[in-house]
Design a protein around this motif. Sequence first.
Motif, short mmCIF file in Angstrom:
data_model
loop_
_atom_site.label_atom_id
_atom_site.label_comp_id
_atom_site.label_asym_id
_atom_site.label_seq_id
_atom_site.Cartn_x
_atom_site.Cartn_y
_atom_site.Cartn_z
N HIS A 38 0.83 -1.20 0.00
CA HIS A 38 0.00 0.00 0.00
C HIS A 38 0.87 1.26 0.00
N ALA A 39 1.98 1.22 0.75
CA ALA A 39 2.86 2.39 0.82
C ALA A 39 3.50 2.70 -0.52
N LYS A 40 3.76 1.65 -1.29
CA LYS A 40 4.35 1.83 -2.62
C LYS A 40 3.30 2.16 -3.67
N LYS A 41 2.05 2.23 -3.25
CA LYS A 41 0.94 2.49 -4.17
C LYS A 41 0.94 1.49 -5.32
N SER A 42 1.19 0.26 -4.95
CA SER A 42 1.24 -0.81 -5.94
C SER A 42 -0.16 -1.13 -6.46
N PRO A 43 -0.29 -1.41 -7.76
CA PRO A 43 -1.60 -1.81 -8.30
C PRO A 43 -1.96 -3.25 -7.91
N MET A 44 -1.04 -3.95 -7.28
CA MET A 44 -1.27 -5.35 -6.90
C MET A 44 -2.38 -5.47 -5.86
N LYS A 45 -3.24 -6.46 -6.03
CA LYS A 45 -4.29 -6.75 -5.07
C LYS A 45 -3.89 -7.97 -4.25
N THR A 46 -4.13 -7.91 -2.96
CA THR A 46 -3.79 -9.03 -2.08
C THR A 46 -5.06 -9.69 -1.57
N GLY B 172 -23.52 -23.81 -0.38
CA GLY B 172 -23.87 -23.37 0.96
C GLY B 172 -23.15 -22.10 1.33
N GLY B 173 -21.86 -22.05 1.06
CA GLY B 173 -21.08 -20.86 1.40
C GLY B 173 -21.51 -19.65 0.60
N LEU B 174 -21.84 -19.87 -0.66
CA LEU B 174 -22.18 -18.74 -1.53
C LEU B 174 -23.51 -18.10 -1.16
N ARG B 175 -24.34 -18.81 -0.40
CA ARG B 175 -25.59 -18.19 0.04
C ARG B 175 -25.32 -16.97 0.89
N SER B 176 -24.15 -16.97 1.53
CA SER B 176 -23.83 -15.83 2.40
C SER B 176 -22.63 -15.03 1.92
N ILE B 177 -22.05 -15.43 0.79
CA ILE B 177 -20.84 -14.75 0.33
C ILE B 177 -21.14 -13.32 -0.11
N ARG B 178 -22.39 -13.03 -0.41
CA ARG B 178 -22.73 -11.66 -0.80
C ARG B 178 -22.29 -10.66 0.27
N SER B 179 -22.26 -11.10 1.51
CA SER B 179 -21.88 -10.17 2.59
C SER B 179 -20.45 -9.66 2.45
N PRO B 180 -19.42 -10.56 2.39
CA PRO B 180 -18.08 -10.01 2.23
C PRO B 180 -17.87 -9.35 0.88
N ARG B 181 -18.64 -9.76 -0.14
CA ARG B 181 -18.46 -9.16 -1.45
C ARG B 181 -18.85 -7.69 -1.43
N GLN B 182 -19.70 -7.29 -0.46
CA GLN B 182 -20.09 -5.89 -0.38
C GLN B 182 -18.89 -4.99 -0.09
N TRP B 183 -17.93 -5.54 0.69
CA TRP B 183 -16.83 -4.68 1.13
C TRP B 183 -15.51 -5.02 0.47
N ALA B 184 -15.33 -6.25 0.05
CA ALA B 184 -14.00 -6.69 -0.39
C ALA B 184 -14.05 -7.13 -1.83
N ARG B 185 -13.30 -6.48 -2.67
CA ARG B 185 -13.11 -6.94 -4.03
C ARG B 185 -11.61 -7.14 -4.22
N PRO B 186 -11.16 -8.18 -4.84
CA PRO B 186 -11.98 -9.21 -5.46
C PRO B 186 -12.29 -10.37 -4.51
N LEU B 187 -13.21 -11.23 -4.95
CA LEU B 187 -13.53 -12.47 -4.25
C LEU B 187 -13.36 -13.59 -5.26
N SER B 188 -12.52 -14.55 -4.92
CA SER B 188 -12.21 -15.60 -5.90
C SER B 188 -12.30 -16.97 -5.27
N CYS B 189 -12.30 -17.96 -6.14
CA CYS B 189 -12.32 -19.35 -5.71
C CYS B 189 -11.29 -20.11 -6.53
N SER B 190 -10.64 -21.10 -5.90
CA SER B 190 -9.59 -21.86 -6.58
C SER B 190 -9.91 -23.34 -6.56
N PRO B 191 -10.75 -23.82 -7.52
CA PRO B 191 -11.11 -25.23 -7.54
C PRO B 191 -10.10 -26.07 -8.31
N ARG B 192 -9.94 -27.32 -7.90
CA ARG B 192 -9.11 -28.26 -8.64
C ARG B 192 -9.82 -29.59 -8.65
#
Length: 274
Positions: free
Chosen positions: A10-18, A84-104
């Motif tokens: 954040h201090a470096k004003k990096s465009p990278m998202k964590t 089941g989790g996605l029924r409530s995932i709308r809540s964190p999506r309101q404040w935090a972008r991005p929201l991702s999933c890593s399926p294999r």
Amino acid sequence: MLLDFTSTLHAKKSPMKTLFSIGGAGEDLSIFSNMVSSGHSRRSFIESSIEVARKFGFNGIDLDWNQLKTQKKWKIWASYSMNGGLRSIRSPRQWARPLSCSPRPCTSPWTFSSSIGRNLDWINAMCYDYHGGWETSTTGARAALFDPKSNVSTSYGLQSWITAGLPPSKLIMGLPLYGRTWQLKDPSSHDVGAPAVGVGPGSGDVLTYSMVEAFNRANNATVLYDMKTVSAYSVAGTSWIGYDDAKSTIVKIKFAQALGLPEYFFWAVNGDYN
């Protein structure tokens, strides 16, 4: 340590998202199934995830729930975890972008539902580990773009997700920066799918890309490119290593671009050479 990491960016004003990633390949499927099995436990999970992500300055959340080897387990995961989790995932999506999933694996969209498209910013499809040391009788292209003998391939997997209705703009192709190794039964027979008797050099059956390069130099290995699967492999005596080199990686990236995928990712960047 986590706060140092995010605050430095954040201090470096990096465009990278964590992203605050929850899960991992070694976790027990039942942990996540139990966690999302009720409204109370889902709420507790989401609220605590938001609290931790905010505390340490992350931009979003990644659900890294994988290590599911069979279709049956993926269906369980879809029913009790993802949906089941996605029924409530709308809540964190309101404040935090991005929201991702890593399926294999990426090879079958058993977990797809309309809620994924609505609630996730993207899916990191892990397009690797189709073959490995758990299959000791033959070598394999562990991240094959194409497989003329089966549907276990990146091309089939990505196209299946899109056919199932996931927008290509939300699908990210994963590329491995490591190889998997076998011991050949006969050094003269070394094609992809050649008879093997066990795992080869490395930790378990794994060598990072930088280790593969070092092994090839130290052992004067023969490096070959397999056009059928779009993969590289090297042979030194009975040692066989399947991996992606620069050539196969470029072909895969062009394939992803042709499908309309916006990005790609590597697992993991510290395995690269030089």
